[in-house]
Scaffold this motif. Sequence first.
Motif, mmCIF file in Angstrom:
data_model
loop_
_atom_site.group_PDB
_atom_site.id
_atom_site.type_symbol
_atom_site.label_atom_id
_atom_site.label_comp_id
_atom_site.label_asym_id
_atom_site.label_seq_id
_atom_site.Cartn_x
_atom_site.Cartn_y
_atom_site.Cartn_z
ATOM 1 N N GLU A 193 65.858 -52.989 40.262
ATOM 2 C CA GLU A 193 65.334 -53.253 41.599
ATOM 3 C C GLU A 193 64.862 -51.971 42.269
ATOM 4 O O GLU A 193 63.848 -51.967 42.978
ATOM 5 N N GLU A 194 65.576 -50.873 42.048
ATOM 6 C CA GLU A 194 65.106 -49.587 42.583
ATOM 7 C C GLU A 194 63.832 -49.147 41.869
ATOM 8 O O GLU A 194 62.901 -48.621 42.480
ATOM 9 N N ASN A 195 63.783 -49.384 40.563
ATOM 10 C CA ASN A 195 62.596 -49.018 39.792
ATOM 11 C C ASN A 195 61.390 -49.861 40.206
ATOM 12 O O ASN A 195 60.243 -49.409 40.134
ATOM 13 N N LYS A 196 61.634 -51.096 40.625
ATOM 14 C CA LYS A 196 60.550 -52.019 40.968
ATOM 15 C C LYS A 196 59.674 -51.445 42.071
ATOM 16 O O LYS A 196 58.435 -51.528 42.021
ATOM 17 N N PHE A 197 60.275 -50.845 43.088
ATOM 18 C CA PHE A 197 59.501 -50.272 44.187
ATOM 19 C C PHE A 197 58.568 -49.174 43.665
ATOM 20 O O PHE A 197 57.395 -49.101 44.032
ATOM 21 N N GLU A 198 59.074 -48.318 42.797
ATOM 22 C CA GLU A 198 58.263 -47.247 42.221
ATOM 23 C C GLU A 198 57.159 -47.805 41.333
ATOM 24 O O GLU A 198 56.001 -47.344 41.355
ATOM 25 N N LEU A 199 57.502 -48.822 40.528
ATOM 26 C CA LEU A 199 56.526 -49.422 39.627
ATOM 27 C C LEU A 199 55.391 -50.091 40.411
ATOM 28 O O LEU A 199 54.215 -49.981 40.030
ATOM 29 N N GLU A 200 55.726 -50.779 41.483
ATOM 30 C CA GLU A 200 54.693 -51.403 42.320
ATOM 31 C C GLU A 200 53.718 -50.362 42.849
ATOM 32 O O GLU A 200 52.497 -50.554 42.816
ATOM 33 N N ARG A 201 54.247 -49.254 43.341
ATOM 34 C CA ARG A 201 53.395 -48.204 43.892
ATOM 35 C C ARG A 201 52.497 -47.602 42.808
ATOM 36 O O ARG A 201 51.301 -47.387 43.023
ATOM 37 N N LEU A 202 53.071 -47.358 41.615
ATOM 38 C CA LEU A 202 52.289 -46.786 40.526
ATOM 39 C C LEU A 202 51.164 -47.721 40.083
ATOM 40 O O LEU A 202 50.027 -47.292 39.854
ATOM 41 N N LEU A 203 51.468 -49.006 39.964
ATOM 42 C CA LEU A 203 50.450 -49.976 39.562
ATOM 43 C C LEU A 203 49.346 -50.095 40.603
ATOM 44 O O LEU A 203 48.162 -50.178 40.270
ATOM 45 N N PHE A 204 49.752 -50.103 41.861
ATOM 46 C CA PHE A 204 48.776 -50.206 42.945
ATOM 47 C C PHE A 204 47.829 -48.999 42.926
ATOM 48 O O PHE A 204 46.599 -49.151 42.977
ATOM 49 N N ASP A 205 48.386 -47.813 42.822
ATOM 50 C CA ASP A 205 47.555 -46.599 42.796
ATOM 51 C C ASP A 205 46.682 -46.560 41.544
ATOM 52 O O ASP A 205 45.507 -46.178 41.595
ATOM 53 N N PHE A 206 47.255 -46.961 40.411
ATOM 54 C CA PHE A 206 46.509 -46.947 39.147
ATOM 55 C C PHE A 206 45.292 -47.867 39.221
ATOM 56 O O PHE A 206 44.180 -47.486 38.818
ATOM 57 N N SER A 207 45.483 -49.079 39.719
ATOM 58 C CA SER A 207 44.368 -50.031 39.777
ATOM 59 C C SER A 207 43.256 -49.527 40.691
ATOM 60 O O SER A 207 42.070 -49.750 40.424
ATOM 61 N N ARG A 208 43.610 -48.838 41.750
ATOM 62 C CA ARG A 208 42.606 -48.254 42.642
ATOM 63 C C ARG A 208 41.789 -47.178 41.920
ATOM 64 O O ARG A 208 40.560 -47.135 42.034
ATOM 65 N N LYS A 209 42.487 -46.317 41.177
ATOM 66 C CA LYS A 209 41.807 -45.196 40.513
ATOM 67 C C LYS A 209 40.838 -45.677 39.435
ATOM 68 O O LYS A 209 39.776 -45.085 39.236
ATOM 69 N N VAL A 210 41.187 -46.753 38.724
ATOM 70 C CA VAL A 210 40.323 -47.222 37.629
ATOM 71 C C VAL A 210 39.416 -48.371 38.068
ATOM 72 O O VAL A 210 38.702 -48.947 37.244
#
Length: 446
Positions: free
Chosen positions: A114-131
Amino acid sequence: MIPGEVKDFFSSQFGKSLLVKGKPGTGKTTFVFGILEEVCPQGNCIYISPRIDKSSDYGRYPWIEGDFNNNEDFLRMLASRIKVIWESSDTKPVIVVDSIDSLSIATTRSADWEENKFELERLLFDFSRKVNADIIMITEQTDVTSLDYLVDGVVLLGITEISERDVRKINLLKMRGVELSQSRYPFTLEGGKFNSFEPFKVSYPDQTQVPSSLEDPSESKISTGIPDFDEVLGGGYQKGSFNLFEITSGVGDSFYSLLLPGFINHLNMGRGLVSMPTEGTSVETEKRMISPFTGDGHFNGQFVGFEIRDLKGRIPAYIEPFSGNIYKDMDIFHKAKNEMMVRYGSPILDYIGLDSMEYNYGWENIGSIIGQMASITKTTENVVLAVAKYGQRINESVAHMATTHWKFENVDRTLVMYGVVPRTGVFAVEMEFICGYPQVRLIPMK
């Protein structure tokens, strides 16, 4: 078919992020694959799911399995797949994560998911924006979280009840950059596909056609004019039956769409139709709705409508005027109906607006008359279609007389119906005129 607002949402040249929320079993995965059918015609999708077998029907899209040591390993693998898509296509990639909760568990393999989920959401969101990729993330957490504020769109799938019958709904909570014509749509998963329903509407064609008749399915039944309804009824209206259609608030006159094909079919088979229309509908209005699909040859003579009229005015030949005195008017009605039976034989189709009867004669005066009508009908081959409106005092007593009893409701501007007797699930009612005449479909809302 997904809602038009969702199609518009993904039509942007820039990547969009959508969060799909809902409890287990509400149809989230089926909805997402409905989106992919619309926005991934060239196979430019990457599907990520640690919980679904890719050998299933869902495996037709490029796949990433959930076997990763950490978030960084997963993102490196995702980046390599995105690169292949951009090198082979000029269409935006679409990333689907089903679900963000299970992916977080797969990338941590610990109780700290659950703690990792917050970080993973942010990483996926930023990644999709960049590509410049669209990303769809599924979650079973229905509460508002920080991710709701990050993404461009949020939809919530759920199940509500109508008279102890389940109805699925999708709620468009947020659609950045899209004007919402409405925010909620009922939908079905019938046939394993997501199908939302547009607002019910009727638009008559410029060029009309007379349909071929649907013959009686058996000696004891007549067709409703709608194959789907015939199937629900086990063949059609039972001869000698009194069928009640109860209209709830907000339906208006859209219920008439279910009855219209039956009226048309009955007349085109050379049979008689008598009508005491509901309040707000005149006999002339019924002629305008029916006769384009029968021709005057089957309308004039075979159709008789009854309404209170001033005898001083010009009265069309297909109207029998009522006076407002219930006993005199019932004599006029039965005389005209008997003459029609002599001329055209049975079964006669009898359409009665119980609201106009109650309004014109008083509910205390019509109960025994309706009861007598129902009893007599059951000794003949004739068929009565009686329409009752929401709030009528006569409704409860009439329901006990009915051979079949159906209810119509407005669910987020979609016309739905269900059987009380016989008990059925909920059906969405759709009407189209692509062949030049009204064709009605009843779609199970499963």
